[in-house]
Design an enzyme around this catalytic site. Structure first.
Site, PDB file in Angstrom:
ATOM      1  N   HIS A  12      36.808 -10.802 -49.393  1.00 27.00           N
ATOM      2  CA  HIS A  12      38.041 -10.660 -48.631  1.00 27.00           C
ATOM      3  C   HIS A  12      39.260 -10.952 -49.500  1.00 27.00           C
ATOM      4  O   HIS A  12      39.175 -11.624 -50.533  1.00 27.00           O
ATOM      5  CB  HIS A  12      38.026 -11.592 -47.420  1.00 27.00           C
ATOM      6  CG  HIS A  12      37.099 -11.112 -46.339  1.00 27.00           C
ATOM      7  ND1 HIS A  12      36.910 -11.806 -45.165  1.00 27.00           N
ATOM      8  CD2 HIS A  12      36.320 -10.008 -46.253  1.00 27.00           C
ATOM      9  CE1 HIS A  12      36.056 -11.141 -44.405  1.00 27.00           C
ATOM     10  NE2 HIS A  12      35.683 -10.058 -45.044  1.00 27.00           N
ATOM     11  N   GLU A  56      41.821 -12.926 -49.113  1.00 23.63           N
ATOM     12  CA  GLU A  56      42.180 -14.332 -49.279  1.00 23.63           C
ATOM     13  C   GLU A  56      41.356 -14.977 -50.395  1.00 23.63           C
ATOM     14  O   GLU A  56      41.896 -15.693 -51.250  1.00 23.63           O
ATOM     15  CB  GLU A  56      41.955 -15.117 -47.976  1.00 23.63           C
ATOM     16  CG  GLU A  56      42.684 -14.563 -46.781  1.00 23.63           C
ATOM     17  CD  GLU A  56      41.868 -13.572 -45.952  1.00 23.63           C
ATOM     18  OE1 GLU A  56      41.990 -13.617 -44.723  1.00 23.63           O
ATOM     19  OE2 GLU A  56      41.122 -12.759 -46.535  1.00 23.63           O
ATOM     20  N   CYS A  65      39.158 -14.967 -41.707  1.00 27.19           N
ATOM     21  CA  CYS A  65      37.855 -15.220 -41.087  1.00 27.19           C
ATOM     22  C   CYS A  65      37.422 -16.660 -41.388  1.00 27.19           C
ATOM     23  O   CYS A  65      38.060 -17.371 -42.164  1.00 27.19           O
ATOM     24  CB  CYS A  65      36.819 -14.236 -41.622  1.00 27.19           C
ATOM     25  SG  CYS A  65      36.284 -14.581 -43.326  1.00 27.19           S
ATOM     26  N   CYS A  94      36.745 -17.376 -45.196  1.00 32.96           N
ATOM     27  CA  CYS A  94      37.984 -17.513 -45.968  1.00 32.96           C
ATOM     28  C   CYS A  94      38.714 -18.799 -45.595  1.00 32.96           C
ATOM     29  O   CYS A  94      39.330 -19.434 -46.452  1.00 32.96           O
ATOM     30  CB  CYS A  94      38.886 -16.298 -45.774  1.00 32.96           C
ATOM     31  SG  CYS A  94      38.233 -14.831 -46.600  1.00 32.96           S
TER      32      CYS A  94
END
Length: 162
Positions: A78, A80, A104, A107
Site C-alpha cells: 500500500h 502508506e 487499512c 498500514c
C-alpha cells in the site's frame, strides 16, 4: 500589484503530491498515493500502491476476486507502507501522513510504529469494513490525529507547457 491570492494551502499541496504519486500506480482499479511531511513542512517520503521492488507488474495478478493467490492482495504494498519504506532516512517521529484513502489496519500498524502523529486523508469509502474499523481503533488508541481533508478546490491542474 500584490501577491497572488489563489495559491493552494499546505494541506492541498501535500495532498496534491500524494495524488500525483498515485498516478504512478499500475493498479487498474485503485490508485492511492501517500506523502509524509515533517514538522518543518519538508517532504520526507512518498509512495503509491504497487508490487514490491523487483516483482514483475506483468507476472503478478491485478485481479480483485478469485483464489486469494491469484488476486493482487497478497502482493501489493500500500501507498502508506511504501512512503514509510521509501522515506529519506531518519526518524518519522511526529510527522504527518497525507493519503488519498483512509489507511487499512496493516498500514495503521506501520504508521503507529513509525511514530507518525497525524493522518490527513481524502476518502473514507471503506469506513465500515472490519479492516478500517480496526485501523481507526488502533490509530485513536495510539493518539494519532485523524483529519479528513475537505479541500477548497475540486482539482489541481498541472500543465507541462505554458
Amino acid at each position: 500589484m500584490g501577491k497572488r491570492t489563489d495559491y493552494i494551502s499546505w494541506d492541498e499541496y501535500f495532498m496534491g503530491v500524494a495524488m500525483l504519486s498515485a498516478m504512478r500506480s499500475k493498479d487498474p482499479n485503485t490508485q492511492v498515493g501517500a506523502c509524509i511531511v515533517n514538522q518543518d513542512r519538508r517532504i520526507v517520503g512518498v509512495g503509491y500502491n504497487g508490487f514490491p521492488k523487483g516483482c514483475s507488474d506483468e507476472d503478478l495478478p491485478w485481479e480483485r476476486e478469485g483464489d486469494w493467490l491469484e488476486t493482487k492482495y497478497p502482493y501489493v504494498c500500500h501507498a502508506e507502507l511504501n512512503a514509510i519504506l521509501n522515506s529519506i532516512g531518519g526518524s518519522l517521529q511526529g510527522c504527518t501522513l497525507y493519503v488519498a484513502l483512509f489507511p487499512c489496519n496493516e498500514c495503521a500498524k506501520a504508521i503507529i510504529q513509525a511514530g507518525i502523529r497525524k493522518v490527513v486523508y481524502l476518502s473514507d469509502k471503506y469506513r465500515d469494513t472490519d479492516g478500517t474499523v480496526a485501523s481507526r481503533k488502533m490509530l485513536k488508541q495510539a493518539g494519532v490525529e485523524l483529519v479528513q481533508l475537505h479541500p477548497e478546490k475540486n482539482e489541481l491542474v498541472i500543465k507541462f507547457q505554458q
